[in-house]
Design an enzyme around this catalytic site. Sequence first.
Site, PDB file in Angstrom:
ATOM      1  CB  SER A   1      51.610  -7.492 -21.435  1.00  0.00           C
ATOM      2  OG  SER A   1      51.402  -8.087 -22.704  1.00  0.00           O
ATOM      3  CE  LYS A   2      54.041 -12.959 -16.184  1.00  0.00           C
ATOM      4  NZ  LYS A   2      53.395 -11.942 -15.355  1.00  0.00           N
ATOM      5  NE  ARG A   3      49.359  -9.136 -25.673  1.00  0.00           N
ATOM      6  CZ  ARG A   3      49.598  -8.332 -26.687  1.00  0.00           C
ATOM      7  NH1 ARG A   3      50.057  -8.807 -27.818  1.00  0.00           N
ATOM      8  NH2 ARG A   3      49.375  -7.039 -26.583  1.00  0.00           N
TER       9      ARG A   3
END
Length: 472
Positions: free
Chosen positions: A241-243
Site C-alpha cells: 500500500s501507499k505507506r
Amino acid sequence: MPDTILRFAPSPTGGFHVGNARTALFNYLYAKHYGATLLLRVEDTDRARYTDDSLKTILDGLSWLGIASDGEPVFQSQNEEAHKKAVEQLLASGNAYYAYETPEEIDVMRKEALAAKRRVHYNRELTAEQVAAFEAEGRAKVVRFRVPDGDTVWTDKIRGVQRWGNVEIEDFVVARSDGSPVYNLAVAVDDHNMGVTLVLRGADHLSNTPKQIMLFDALGWDVPEYGHSTLILGNDGSKLSKRHGATTVTEYQEQGFLPETLFNFLALLGWSSGDEREVFSHDELVETFSLEGMHTRDTVFDLKKLTWLNGEQVRLRPVDQIVEDAIPIWVSEGWISEGDVDGRREELTQIATLLQPRLNTLDDLRKTGYFFNEPENYDEKALKKHWKTDTPERLAAYIDRLEALDSFAEEDVEGVTRTLAGELNMSASKLIHPTRLGLCGVGFGPGLFELMAVLGQETCLRRLKKLLEVAG
Ligand code: GLU
C-alpha cells in the site's frame, strides 16, 4: 481447440497500481506465449469514482509498458442492458429474489449470524402480502442471488482445486435498489458476452470467483477457467500500500525506471522461470513464460531488486539509446541545448558510454553535471577525507605532468599518474581522490582516467588549478 480469450479489466478509479499492471502483464504474457487473444475491458460502471484521468493513466501506462491488447476496448457502462437482462433472467428463473431488509435490520441480522457462526439469512420467501406491505411503506429493494446448497469447485490454473462451501456465502446483491448491477454480476455477464475463456487475475479476487461461477451456472452459461496469481506484499509482509512507498506505474516511470525494467520486475512478482535467471528482455519473457512457473505464495515487492534490475536493463540498452534518454534530461538541467546536440553527438556518446555501466536509473543522469560545468563547490566530507597537508604540493606536481602531456588519452593519463605516484613513493589513490574532487566536486563517479580523457586536457587543468586555489 477453440481460441483462448483473456481479458484485462481495470477499474479507472485511481492511479495504475502495480498490482493491476502485473495482472495486465500476466495476461499479456499468456496471450503472447500461448497464442491467445487478450481483450481490454474498462470497468467504468462506478460513475462516482470513475475519472477520465484515471483511464488515461491506465492506457498510457499500458502503452508505456508495451502491453497491447487485441481489438477495441470494451466499456462496461455500455453493457447495462445486458446486465439488466441477466438480472431479470435470474429473477424469472428463481435464482434471485427481491429483498427488502433495511440497513438497520441487516445490522441486527449480521450480529445474530455472527453469534450463531453462520451466514446471514435473508428472507427468501416473502409472501405477496409482505411484499405489498413493504411496497406500500416505500421500502427500497435490492435483488439478491439465491446461493444454492453445496460447494463451488473449480480447478484453478495456478492454484489447483479450489473448493468453497456455499454455506459460507450469503445471498449477495446482484442489483442495487436503483436497479444498477453490482460488480460480480457485471463481470460475469461481460465475460460471457466477450467470450472470455480464461480469467487470470490477482488473489484479491479469489472470493469473487465462487460467486461469479454460481452466476454463470444459474444463467446456463459455460464457466470460464480461472487462475489467480499471488498478492503483492510490502517489505513488512502486509499487503502493498501507499505507506510502503510508490504503488503506481506512473510514479516509477517518473522516478526514471525503464519500461522494460517494470515489465521484467512485475513478471518476477509471482512467476519465475525455474532457473536462477532474473534479467529478461520482452521477447525472452514471452518465450519463457509458462503457467507452471506461476507462484502461489505471496510475493514481496523489493525496491532494492527493482533498482538493481533497472541497472541491468540500462546496460542492455544500446548506448545510442542512452544518449537519447539523456538528452532531454541534460537539456532540462540546462547543461546542453537542443541546438548543440547534433554537433556534440560524439562527445555525448562518449559520456553516455562512460556512465552506462554505473547508472541505476535514468534519474542518475541528473547527477552528471560535471561533464558540462565546472563544480561550483566541493563535497565537504570528501574534501576533509582526501585533502591533507601535502596534497597541494602533490597536486601541483601532478598538474605540471598533465600539462606536459601531448596526448590526453586514457592510457596516457593513467601512465603519468602512476609514474608520478611511483616517484613520490605513494599510492596513486593519493592523487586520484583529490583529482576526482576537483573535476566532479564529489567523491564518486566513473573511472577517473576515462573521465579525464572525455573531459579533455584543458578542462581538467583548469578545474584542478581552481581546486588548488580554493582548497590549497
Ligand atoms: N475491475 C476489477 C479490478 O480492477 C477487476 C475485475 C476482474 O478481474 O474480474 O480489480
